[in-house]
Write a protein that holds these residues in place. Structure first.
Motif, mmCIF file in Angstrom:
data_model
loop_
_atom_site.group_PDB
_atom_site.id
_atom_site.type_symbol
_atom_site.label_atom_id
_atom_site.label_comp_id
_atom_site.label_asym_id
_atom_site.label_seq_id
_atom_site.Cartn_x
_atom_site.Cartn_y
_atom_site.Cartn_z
ATOM 1 N N VAL A 82 0.839 -1.198 0.000
ATOM 2 C CA VAL A 82 0.000 0.000 0.000
ATOM 3 C C VAL A 82 0.872 1.245 0.000
ATOM 4 C CG1 VAL A 82 -1.594 1.330 1.406
ATOM 5 C CG2 VAL A 82 -1.996 -1.096 1.018
ATOM 6 N N ALA A 83 1.938 1.228 0.833
ATOM 7 C CA ALA A 83 2.823 2.385 0.871
ATOM 8 C C ALA A 83 3.443 2.605 -0.504
ATOM 9 C CB ALA A 83 3.909 2.173 1.918
ATOM 10 N N LEU A 84 3.871 1.523 -1.115
ATOM 11 C CA LEU A 84 4.459 1.603 -2.450
ATOM 12 C C LEU A 84 3.435 2.181 -3.423
ATOM 13 C CD1 LEU A 84 7.227 0.688 -3.507
ATOM 14 C CD2 LEU A 84 6.069 -1.287 -4.492
ATOM 15 N N ALA A 86 0.925 4.085 -2.718
ATOM 16 C CA ALA A 86 0.722 5.509 -2.454
ATOM 17 C C ALA A 86 1.864 6.311 -3.061
ATOM 18 C CB ALA A 86 0.640 5.753 -0.954
ATOM 19 N N ALA A 87 3.094 5.816 -2.861
ATOM 20 C CA ALA A 87 4.242 6.537 -3.417
ATOM 21 C C ALA A 87 4.131 6.624 -4.929
ATOM 22 C CB ALA A 87 5.532 5.851 -3.013
ATOM 23 N N LEU A 90 1.596 9.185 -5.967
ATOM 24 C CA LEU A 90 2.075 10.559 -5.842
ATOM 25 C C LEU A 90 3.123 10.868 -6.892
ATOM 26 C CD1 LEU A 90 2.234 10.655 -1.965
ATOM 27 C CD2 LEU A 90 0.443 11.491 -3.468
ATOM 28 N N LEU A 91 4.026 9.911 -7.087
ATOM 29 C CA LEU A 91 5.046 10.094 -8.110
ATOM 30 C C LEU A 91 4.374 10.287 -9.468
ATOM 31 C CD1 LEU A 91 8.108 10.079 -8.406
ATOM 32 C CD2 LEU A 91 7.990 7.671 -8.989
ATOM 33 N N LEU A 93 1.367 11.369 -10.016
ATOM 34 C CA LEU A 93 0.703 12.677 -10.062
ATOM 35 C C LEU A 93 1.659 13.731 -10.558
ATOM 36 C CD1 LEU A 93 -1.475 13.249 -6.891
ATOM 37 C CD2 LEU A 93 -2.135 13.489 -9.266
ATOM 38 N N ALA A 94 2.892 13.625 -10.059
ATOM 39 C CA ALA A 94 3.851 14.660 -10.429
ATOM 40 C C ALA A 94 4.493 14.382 -11.772
ATOM 41 C CB ALA A 94 4.923 14.778 -9.346
ATOM 42 N N THR A 95 4.552 13.112 -12.184
ATOM 43 C CA THR A 95 5.273 12.812 -13.419
ATOM 44 C C THR A 95 4.386 12.131 -14.454
ATOM 45 O OG1 THR A 95 6.083 10.759 -12.471
ATOM 46 C CG2 THR A 95 7.492 12.686 -12.244
ATOM 47 N N LEU B 120 2.798 0.254 7.860
ATOM 48 C CA LEU B 120 2.485 1.162 6.753
ATOM 49 C C LEU B 120 3.149 2.505 6.993
ATOM 50 C CD1 LEU B 120 0.792 1.773 4.194
ATOM 51 C CD2 LEU B 120 -0.990 2.586 5.711
ATOM 52 N N LEU B 127 9.263 5.840 1.841
ATOM 53 C CA LEU B 127 9.084 6.114 0.417
ATOM 54 C C LEU B 127 8.794 7.575 0.169
ATOM 55 C CD1 LEU B 127 7.022 2.944 -0.475
ATOM 56 C CD2 LEU B 127 9.345 3.466 -1.162
ATOM 57 N N LEU B 131 10.827 10.205 -2.152
ATOM 58 C CA LEU B 131 10.277 11.098 -3.173
ATOM 59 C C LEU B 131 10.778 12.521 -2.948
ATOM 60 C CD1 LEU B 131 6.565 9.923 -3.564
ATOM 61 C CD2 LEU B 131 8.552 9.339 -4.942
ATOM 62 N N LEU B 152 6.188 17.088 -6.776
ATOM 63 C CA LEU B 152 6.624 15.831 -6.176
ATOM 64 C C LEU B 152 7.087 16.066 -4.738
ATOM 65 C CD1 LEU B 152 7.017 12.870 -6.711
ATOM 66 C CD2 LEU B 152 9.353 13.347 -7.408
ATOM 67 N N LEU B 155 4.028 16.323 -2.615
ATOM 68 C CA LEU B 155 3.366 15.032 -2.474
ATOM 69 C C LEU B 155 4.180 14.100 -1.586
ATOM 70 C CD1 LEU B 155 2.269 14.712 -6.181
ATOM 71 C CD2 LEU B 155 0.762 14.988 -4.225
ATOM 72 N N LEU B 159 3.233 12.389 1.960
ATOM 73 C CA LEU B 159 3.272 10.944 2.229
ATOM 74 C C LEU B 159 4.128 10.667 3.469
ATOM 75 C CD1 LEU B 159 2.489 8.110 1.389
ATOM 76 C CD2 LEU B 159 4.480 8.049 -0.098
#
Lengths: 374, 536, 661, 405
Positions: A82-84, A86-87, A90-91, A93-95, B120, B127, B131, B152, B155, B159
């Motif tokens: 899940v953390a991955l 989410a990352a 977000l990544l 979203l930006a890219t 989590l 992570l 970022l 980024l 974001l 996170l």
């Protein structure tokens, strides 16, 4: 059925509903406060759902011997997934949007798995039974899902390799690969005792090899011909030459339609350097071919000479776009060797005029077949 | 009372011995000690990195012309990164990790309350921080030039904050819900109490930060009108990096001291309620920071203005200082009752606490409007004192709990030496910045200021201090590694301590307690070994 | 009422059982009312519902047919517009084939196949219910189009490219495609179910060659379905993608060949004809022997000719395409193959006649309909031979001659067979006798109407009137009193006489339900296993699974040959035979509990289909329902909880009579 | 008549007698002179098919009468009159086999003849003239490829009526521009589908000059019922006249006449889709219509020499009034060519239908059920659109069209 926690949240939901209604009637229906209260309803309702679903603090169904919060929970893969996810979201979203979509998929998948694991962990006191419950609920999704993902990955990697190596090499290489896979399969099928151990070595190794090869191929880019082919659609019209020599445009573009012989209205043959034509149904040579207007029609070209020939159809000329530049219209088949046949499919919207007659020619051969479009 | 001895999850994944299996074990584990150690390990790595960056910044600020090593963009990103890593790479995760690792054992729980949430939390923070790092490298921090990377940054920051929040929630919930039978809230050990305070404060303030980040992100991506462009991110977000918000976490540093001091003095903690109140005082006052109310002492204007300014100033800056002083003082009070003696963990904790005091006091001074220190590198000095002081205290805590977490006792003498060196490093890294602050060296600037004259010297000293800290942390990590590799078995209770975690084997088993004892006092272990108690 | 075997409490672990721990929805235990029908998995109830659905659609399709005939009664008809007419004949064909013919056969198969082979239910009861609900959903989707912008208008054959989005822009064809896919799914599931049932669940002693002929024909039909439905499904999927997602499978401008559709359609479509007719053959192969008091003449020949029809039926699809320009070689081959199929069909007719030869024929309504089939089908068969001759067919195809031919086959054949079945088995299903007098009216009106309607069409067709024309013009009708206009009028009048005949059947149903005679145990002196139980049968069909020794087992339990006189003598009454079975009732009878999921699943598929027309969100909802119900299906307990069963267990007894199922 | 055809014809006579007896009862009830009657072949191809019918139908009749007679006998004979329940015999294998073999033998006889006829009908080696036939919703286009031996030196495009020489082996090359249609002139041959993307061959030959009616036989959409055709067989001399007339140069109407105004209206309103060969615009440039830009299937009938045809709108309407129509349809074959080549004169013109058509074509012939659903065809018309012509324009147009002969 309703646990203590869920009762609380249900109550909260009800209360906030009442509050919202009162607020809307008594205070100010268009106020932001209403929005906040609706938000409260939503979150309280969600939380009641979650707590009902997860049987939060419902000790009744859990054997007294084990307090779920007392011992460590079983190992779980899903928080990191899940953390991955989410990352990645977000990544992304930006890219890159694709990362975002993949992240959403990972997030949703991991979340669902997590929820179900949490739910099944509380199903009973018996761990084996719990894992069976989990497998029953999710097995139906996990295996097809995973295999689909795997298949996609493998197919994608293979395709990268295919695109990177030359045609012949690809053929030979993958014949070998197929042979090896076949042989391995045979061995595994025959030697049941070996299977598990050997598989656990062979599979990761081959997948790793595939991954490396795929990544390397993807990085090294597609083979030159493909890149050229992709670029060819951008060939300017003046490069589309239908002469005796090889054309960069037409001779790389195999005719992409394979019409049935039924649809062939005429056959044009070049023999002894002479062009002749026959129309379907008529058992004699003709020097004029009539094609119905605005109807896709196919002509067969047959080369009986030694040299390579192509059939060219000349369709008058037209202005380019809005400019005054006039360029010839027409198309041609690929160069065709001795005894070979090619088809040319034509859809001609406008009739020929006396000033600009249409015709079939074969560069390098004598004769011309008139093409009539009424 | 139960005799169940199998835990499905534990028993199934301890068998693998290969590298892959062990990685898998760490990645999937919901054991709070493993999660805590992951937090601690990673934040110590950040500590080294951030200290190196601090050194670079110090040395950068020598040349009168500015640019020494970096161009303007890089220098800006570097200072921003430094600031970010100090707070969210080092201070916050280090203490939340320590709390996750230690608190469940201290309160007699068999597991952390929300193990997978904590898990989590770690991965989210790790992570997210990655970022943020990526964004910094690609010129995307606050004020950075790459628009996508600024997105980024925001974001990733969100996170990582969410990850820390998840950790804090787990810790707070554990203390509130999973205490051993008989343990009242006032019987909670001092460190757990400080962890509770710290995490509750985090739970209350981090969402505000996350919300701000979300606003900033939306604004930055879609409109750029409400908050302005990325140049003003610091205006809106600066408070999360600044004092007194950072005090939210240093209560745990003081908690470490309060935990270790009575054990070292071999006595029950005197005035225990006062101690707990002191700890609570810091966070209560600190929480006001999230309101972003101006709390600079401003003695201009009407009497009413003066009065309100003074009250606010005293509340937000005075009370933390008071709380910190009380905490340290009451902790040290145990030495009056017990026998004096020093070991490495105590030394680290005490020195760290002193540094913190210096930092809190500095913050107090900084917010006196007439001193004209706001916006100078005095603030950097405060942050350095607070963060590095927290680091020292945390190292003390790690040394103290190493037997439970790794099953080792570190070489006391070597660590003591490191504590001394660390103290020097922190003072070097922080004090010159105070001085430079009085000399009006601007905060966060690197290149566009004339650093000629004595200022250069102060900056060199600060840089050197950071370098020393980097070395200290490196050496400490090396010591820990060596000890763990040697695997010197620690006894169950090497410090002759007071609290529940020392009643179980070292290192602690996955489920902590085979049996849960009912406790009846604040020092349950002392209750069962009265013979060792030093008569009052 | 069903006998329920309760779970044996001694063997169930006291720990949490999965059914409770999952917290999923429990199995329903409705004992009465609508729920008894909606959630049932009993093959008999499902069979009755199949019949009701099919009968409803028979009336719908019949009304469509009447409108068509009204429009064509006179030149330049004005009853319907061109568009409405095209929709009407498309939906008439589709409805009669997919929503009446196949489901009505399925109704008979569902009800009688397990009874005829001595089984208590079909192999997969929930799948059986799913088939029914899918059919209903498919029928609803198909007919919903009437109210949602117009029905399909491309003919039931839906030739490409006329079915493409350009030439048929309304959503009618989309609904048609989706409805047929769903209905096809229903048939496919049903056929697999029945095949497994026949192969696995026959009573002891019943070898394949002792199986009743009706069951045999149904078995052949199911195999036909299994092999032909995937073909049409593929074709429909291609068409769906062409219409809804921009594919170009039949787009000539993209190099496609429109004949692909024709091949796919008729590879399915021709076996489909046998799918429709073989069950009727099976029915009258039961009826004729019963009322002739003789076994079926040449049972093995009938069986094998049925199988042969099925087999050869796959090799003759292109005879629907003699005018499509296949080329002389293909045409010749298919022409000859088509003639070959006349041979087994002829064998069947001769066998039926010879069954009656030397018999003792009892002319009940069921028998009349069976005889009607034999004669009318013969006429249809002979006209069929005339267009197996490909050159002749190029003059006949797409004219009313073809319409005449296949209505003689399908109405004179299939419908008469089904009506024969109604009259024959009504007492078995409902325990009451259909009125013979009304039945006689029913039969004779139908015979007269049928011949008046379809007989003139031979002339119409041969004299050049093409089908599927929304108007015909006087200019091409010829001269003389008996011109085409006259015959068109006669056909239209005939169609109303035919409708009156059907109306008599409906009246008969109502009359029978209100004051019908209660049926005796064995009203027809019948021959097969389904009669060795009560009328209507118990929920568990048989108290004891009968052991089979003969073809026509029931008859041989009643009669034996007097060796002295070489005549058949009755030794037992039906009641005595049934009593003997009841006395030896089985101790453990276990029927599955009802289930919600077949209904929910079918609805989910329906919603999913609507998503093709109405967009992805609808599809997502449908998919969600689908996935949810699949999980429900898989996870639901195998039986309802003991406590749920009504009435509760008494004295720990493990066997109860419970009003479920 | 040569020997072969005499033998053929005598066989036909014998068969005819046989059929006559069996079929007369049925045929007595049939229409007289139905234009599309399949049982009245007027050309060799249709006769081949009819010969087969003459074999198959009697067999079917005979078999049918035997079987149904047997059935009736059984129904009567074995009625339950209180006889004993019969012995439960399960059949007689010899009987079974016989009853299988006999139909098989009969069918194989039929099969042999069928086989031969199929290949005979597919013969194209001796074709004398080729005509391209293109189906489109809902009319047929005929174009005559250049064939100097028939005097066709430039392509002729016509529609509605297929004109061809009688006693000549004509080969139609069928295709379609949109959906599948089927070309069917029952008196001359069976039907053959016109499938887009394919070229199908159909051979026609008429014994005598005359008018042979037909109808599109494959369902082709909304106005399928209105897609008719007429095949006109002319004697070879008449056909040559017809060809010459079709190729004659366009004569523009004299300036200032109502016909000239009509030409202007035509150029403004009709020439976008309808080609008239030789029509020139004000600058003297030939006008080439571009129906593909306005009409979905991409073509509109070529109106050169419109008034030589007797029908319009896919042979749905007569271009001649009823009296003149009867003259053509009723003409004996030797006079037929003369009657047909008269064409449409002003007093013969079917003013009513033509004017109604010009006024509002879609109302006359259903062309799209719902115009708002034309999206997938880019909003192009299917068939002729409503043009909003004034009555005045219509008058002029009719006058102009009358000059196109």
């Amino acid at each position: 059925m309703f646990t203590t926690g869920s009762k609380y949240f249900i109550g909260l939901t009800a209360l906030s509903v009442v509050a919202t209604v009162l607020y809307l009637f008594l205070v100010n229906p268009s106020d932001l406060g209403a929005l906040a209260l609706v938000g409260l309803i939503t979150s309280a309702a969600t939380l009641s759902g979650v707590s009902i679903f997860t049987r939060d603090s419902d000790t009744e169904t859990v054997e007294q011997a084990v307090d779920a919060s007392a011992g460590p929970a079983s190992a779980s893969f899903w928080p990191i997934v899940v953390a991955l996810g989410a990352a990645m979201v977000l990544l992304g979203l930006a890219t890159e949007p694709v990362v975002f979509v993949l992240g959403i998929a990972v997030l949703v998948g991991g979340g669902v798995e997590w929820m179900v694991q949490g739910w099944s962990d509380r199903a009973s006191a018996n761990a084996a039974y719990n894992s069976e419950v989990r497998a029953k609920v999710l097995g139906g999704i996990e295996y097809p899902g995973l295999s689909a993902v795997l298949t996609i990955i493998v197919a994608f990697l293979f395709s990268r390799i295919f695109l990177a190596v030359s045609k012949d090499a690809a053929t030979i290489f993958f014949m070998l690969v197929a042979a090896v896979i076949f042989a391995l399969g045979f061995v595994f099928a025959a030697r049941t005792d070996l299977r598990k151990k050997a598989l656990s070595v062979v599979l990761p190794v081959s997948i790793a090899l595939l991954a490396i090869a795929g990544v390397v191929s993807a990085l090294s880019g597609e083979r030159k011909q493909l890149v050229d082919a992709a670029r060819e659609d951008h060939f300017a019209i003046e490069h589309r030459e239908c002469g005796e020599e090889a054309s960069k445009y037409y001779d790389k573009h195999a005719n992409n339609r394979v019409p049935l012989r039924k649809a062939v209205i005429a056959t044009i043959t070049v023999e002894n350097n002479e062009v002749s034509a026959k129309m379907i149904g008529l058992d004699r040579k003709v020097d004029t071919i009539t094609i119905p207007r605005m109807n896709s029609t196919t002509v067969l070209f047959r080369n009986l000479d030694d040299s390579e020939r192509r059939l060219v159809v000349n369709l008058g000329s037209a202005k380019v776009g809005d400019t005054d530049v006039v360029e010839p219209l027409g198309t041609c088949t690929q160069l065709t060797g001795k005894g070979q046949e090619q088809v040319l499919t034509l859809t001609i919207p406008k009739p020929a005029t006396a000033e600009e007659p249409f015709s079939f020619t074969v560069p390098g051969a004598n004769g011309e077949i008139k093409l009539v479009v009424p | 009372m139960t005799t169940i001895d199998t835990h499905v999850g534990v028993s199934t994944h301890t068998t693998g011995s290969s590298f892959v299996a062990s990685v898998g074990q760490w990645v999937t584990s919901s054991d709070h000690k493993k999660i805590g150690r992951l937090f601690i390990g990673l934040s110590l790595l950040y500590a080294i990195a951030v200290a190196v960056i601090g050194a670079l910044i110090g040395f950068e600020r020598i040349n009168p012309d500015g640019a020494q090593f970096f161009d303007a963009d890089a220098a800006l990103q570097l200072t921003q990164l430094h600031r970010h890593a100090l707070v969210f790479g080092l201070l916050a995760p280090l203490f939340i990790g320590l709390a996750i690792a230690v608190v469940p054992m201290q309160v007699g729980a068999r597991a952390i309350a929300l193990p997978r949430l904590a898990q989590l939390g770690f991965w989210g923070w790790a992570l997210g921080t990655d970022l943020v790092l990526i964004s910094f490298i690609a010129n995307g921090g606050p004020g950075g030039g790459s628009s996508d990377m600024v997105d980024l940054y925001l974001l990733g920051l969100g996170l990582s904050l969410a990850g820390l929040l998840a950790g804090a929630v787990s810790v707070a919930t554990t203390v509130l819900t999973s205490r051993a039978p008989g343990m009242g809230l006032m019987d909670v050990p001092a460190f757990s109490w400080s962890a509770l305070m710290g995490s509750v404060a985090s739970v209350l303030s981090l969402p505000v930060a996350i919300g701000t980040v979300a606003y900033l992100y939306v604004d930055h991506t879609y409109s750029q009108t409400a908050f302005g462009d990325n140049k003003v991110i610091n205006t809106w977000l600066g408070w999360v990096y600044a004092q007194p918000q950072t005090f939210v976490l240093i209560v745990m540093a003081l908690g470490v001291l309060a935990e270790i001091a009575p054990v070292t003095a071999r006595t029950r903690q005197p005035l225990r309620p006062v101690l707990l109140a002191g700890i609570a005082l810091i966070t209560t006052a600190t929480l006001g920071a999230v309101t972003q109310t101006a709390h600079v002492l401003d003695l201009s204007g009407t009497t009413g203005d003066k009065l309100s300014s003074t009250i606010l100033f005293l509340f937000f800056n005075g009370l933390p200082l008071l709380g910190a002083l009380v905490t340290v003082a009451v902790a040290m009070l145990s030495f009056k009752e017990g026998r004096p003696g020093v070991n490495a963990s105590f030394a680290f904790a005490l020195l760290g606490a002193l540094m913190l005091l210096a930092g809190v006091a500095g913050s107090f001074v900084q917010h006196i409007g007439d001193a004209a220190l706001v916006g100078t590198s005095f603030g950097e000095g405060v942050t350095a004192y607070v963060v590095y002081g927290g680091l020292l205290a945390a190292l003390g805590g790690i040394t103290y709990w190493a037997p439970k977490l790794w099953g080792v006792v570190l070489d006391d003498k070597k660590v003591l030496g490191l504590a001394g060196l660390g103290f020097i490093g922190v003072v070097l890294a922080s004090l010159p910045l105070y001085v430079a602050g009085f000399a009006d060296q601007p905060v966060d600037a690197v290149n566009d200021f004339d650093y000629s004259g004595p200022l250069g010297l102060w900056n060199v000293l600060a840089g050197a201090g950071s370098a020393v800290i980097a070395l200290v942390v490196l050496a400490y990590v090396g010591l820990l590694f060596a000890a763990v590799r040697k695997g010197a078995g620690a006894s169950d209770d090497p410090w002759d301590a007071h609290t529940l975690e020392w009643s179980i084997p070292s290192p602690a088993p996955a489920d902590n307690f085979a049996a849960l004892a009912t406790v009846s006092s604040s020092e349950p272990l002392l209750d069962v070994k009265p013979s060792q108690e030093v008569p009052a | 009422m069903a006998i329920i075997e309760r779970p044996d409490t001694a063997t169930v672990p006291a720990v949490v059982t999965p059914s409770q721990a999952f917290g999923v929805i429990k199995r329903p235990v409705a004992s009465s009312g609508w729920r008894e029908w909606l959630f049932t998995v009993d093959h008999k109830k499902i069979g009755i519902m199949y019949g009701a659905v099919a009968l409803f659609f028979f009336i719908v399709g019949g009304v469509e047919a009447l409108l068509i005939r009204l429009q064509l009664a006179a030149p330049d008809g004005r009853i319907l517009s061109a568009d409405q007419y095209n929709q009407m004949f498309t939906m008439h064909g589709t409805t009669m084939v997919f929503l009446f013919g196949m489901p009505m056969a399925a109704a008979f198969a569902n009800y009688f196949l397990p009874l005829q082979i001595g089984a208590r239910d079909v192999a997969f009861p929930r799948l059986n219910a799913l088939s029914l609900w899918l059919l209903v959903v498919g029928g609803l989707i198909l007919n919903a189009s009437w109210f949602l912008g117009g029905a399909a208008d491309g003919g039931w054959f839906m030739y490409a490219p006329n079915s493409g989005p350009v030439f048929s822009p309304s959503n009618g064809v989309d609904y048609w495609v989706l409805g047929l896919q769903v209905a096809g799914l229903a048939s496919l599931i049903g056929s697999i179910n029945l095949i497994v049932t026949v192969l696995n669940m026959r009573a002891p002693g019943m070898t394949l060659m002792k199986m009743p002929i009706f069951t045999w024909m149904i078995l052949v039909v199911q195999f036909l379905l299994v092999f032909s439905l995937p073909v049409i499904t593929v074709a429909l999927v291609l068409l769906m993608f062409q219409r809804s997602y921009g594919a170009t499978f039949f787009d000539v401008s993209q190099g496609a060949d429109p004949l692909l559709w024709q091949h796919l359609f008729w590879i399915f479509g021709h076996p489909e004809v046998y799918v429709l007719i073989l069950p009727a053959f099976g029915i009258i192969s039961e009826v004729l022997p019963t009322f002739s008091r003789k076994p079926l003449f040449g049972y093995p020949f009938v069986v094998f000719s049925g199988a042969a029809i099925g087999l050869v039926g796959f090799g003759v699809w292109a005879h629907h395409m003699f005018a499509s320009g296949l080329g002389p070689v293909s045409v010749a081959v298919f022409s000859i193959a088509t003639m070959a199929i006349a041979i087994p069909t002829g064998v069947k007719v001769f066998n039926w006649l010879l069954t009656m030869w030397g018999g003792k024929i009892w002319y009940t309504t069921a028998m009349k309909f069976a005889i009607g089939l034999v004669t009318l089908f013969t006429i249809g068969g002979l006209s069929g031979v005339t267009h197996s001759v490909a050159p002749s067919d190029t003059q006949q195809t797409d004219t009313y001659y073809i319409v005449a031919h296949f209505h003689y086959v399908l109405f004179g054949g299939m419908v008469f067979g089904l009506f024969s079945g109604f009259y024959y088995w009504w007492p078995k299903v409902f325990g009451k006798m259909l009125n013979e007098k009304l039945g006689s009216w029913n039969f004779w009106l139908m015979v007269i109407g049928m011949n008046m309607t379809f007989g003139p069409m031979h002339i119409l067709g041969l004299q050049g009137q093409p089908r599927r024309m929304y108007v015909w013009t006087e200019a091409r009708a010829g001269e003389g009193f008996f011109n085409l206009g006259f015959w068109n009028l006669i056909a239209s009048i005939g169609s109303f006489i035919l409708a009156a005949g059907v109306l008599f059947f409906l009246i008969n149903i109502v009359h029978t339900a209100k004051k019908g005679k209660v049926a005796p145990a064995d009203p027809w002196d019948a021959r097969t296993l389904e009669w060795i139980t009560t009328n209507p049968p118990k929920p568990h069909n048989f108290d004891r699974i009968p052991v089979v020794h003969h073809l026509d087992e029931f008859f041989h339990r009643k009669y034996a040959e007097d060796t002295a006189t070489h005549t058949m003598k009755r030794y037992a009454t039906a009641e005595e035979v049934i009593k003997a079975e009841e006395d030896a009732a089985d101790a453990h009878i276990h029927l599955p509990s009802p289930s919600y999921w077949p209904l929910v699943l079918a609805l989910g598929i329906g919603v999913l289909c609507m998503g093709v027309v109405y967009g992805v969100p609808v599809m997502v909802v449908g998919a969600a329902i689908l996935v949810f119900s699949v999980f429900g299906w898989v996870l639901e307990p195998s039986t309802a909880d003991d406590s749920e069963i009504d009435p509760p267990s008494v004295d720990g007894s493990t066997k109860e009579i419970a009003p479920i199922g | 008549m040569d020997t072969v055809s005499r033998v053929k014809s005598s066989r036909r006579r014998i068969l005819g007698t046989l059929v006559g007896i069996a079929a007369s009862a049925t045929l007595a009830g049939c229409a007289q002179n139905a234009p599309q009657d399949t049982w009245e072949p007027k050309g060799p191809n249709a006769e081949m098919i009819h010969d087969l019918d003459n074999l198959v139908f009697p067999i079917a009749y005979v078999v049918g009468i035997i079987v149904l007679g047997l059935a009736l006998y059984i129904f009567w004979k074995f009625k339950d009159r209180g006889q004993e329940i019969p012995v439960q015999g399960h059949g007689k294998p010899y009987m079974e086999i016989t009853l299988t073999v006999v139909p098989a033998l009969i069918l194989s006889v039929v099969g042999v003849f069928t086989f031969r006829t199929i290949f005979d009908l597919a013969e194209t080696q001796d074709t004398e003239i080729v005509i391209n036939v293109t189906g489109q919703q809902w009319w047929w286009e005929y174009d005559y490829p250049v064939q100097p031996e028939h005097g066709i030196n430039q392509p002729i495009v016509t529609s509605g009526q297929l004109v061809f020489p009688a006693g000549t082996k004509v080969l139609l090359r069928e295709t379609s521009r949109d959906v599948i249609h089927s070309y069917w002139i029952p008196a001359l041959n069976g039907k053959k589908d016109a499938v887009p993307g394919r070229v199908h061959l159909l051979r026609l030959e008429a014994n005598e000059p005359g008018l042979y009616a037909g109808q599109c036989a494959e369902f082709c959409g909304l106005s399928h019922a209105n897609m008719r055709m007429e095949a006109i067989a002319l004697s070879k001399e008449d056909f040559a006249k017809w060809v010459a007339n079709q190729q004659k140069a366009y004569v523009p109407p004299a300036a200032g006449t109502v016909e000239a105004e009509g030409e202007a209206v035509y150029i403004a309103q009709c020439a976008r889709c309808h080609q008239v060969n030789g029509l020139k615009d004000a600058q003297g440039k030939p006008i080439i219509s571009a129906p593909d830009e306005y009409v979905y299937s991409g073509a509109a009938p070529n109106l050169t020499a419109l008034m030589t045809r007797n029908t319009f709108a896919g042979a749905m309407f007569d271009l001649v009034n009823e009296k003149c129509r009867a003259d053509v349809w009723g003409a004996p074959s030797e006079k037929f060519g003369e009657a047909y080549l008269k064409g449409v004169t002003e007093d013969c013109l079917n003013q009513k239908d033509l004017r109604a058509w010009l006024r509002n074509a879609p109302e006359m012939k259903p062309m799209y059920a719902e115009p708002n659903l034309l999206g997938p065809s880019d909003g192009k018309y299917r068939g002729m659109p409503y043009l909003a012509l004034t009555e005045d324009d219509i008058d002029k147009l009719v006058a102009y069209l009358l000059t196109l002969k």
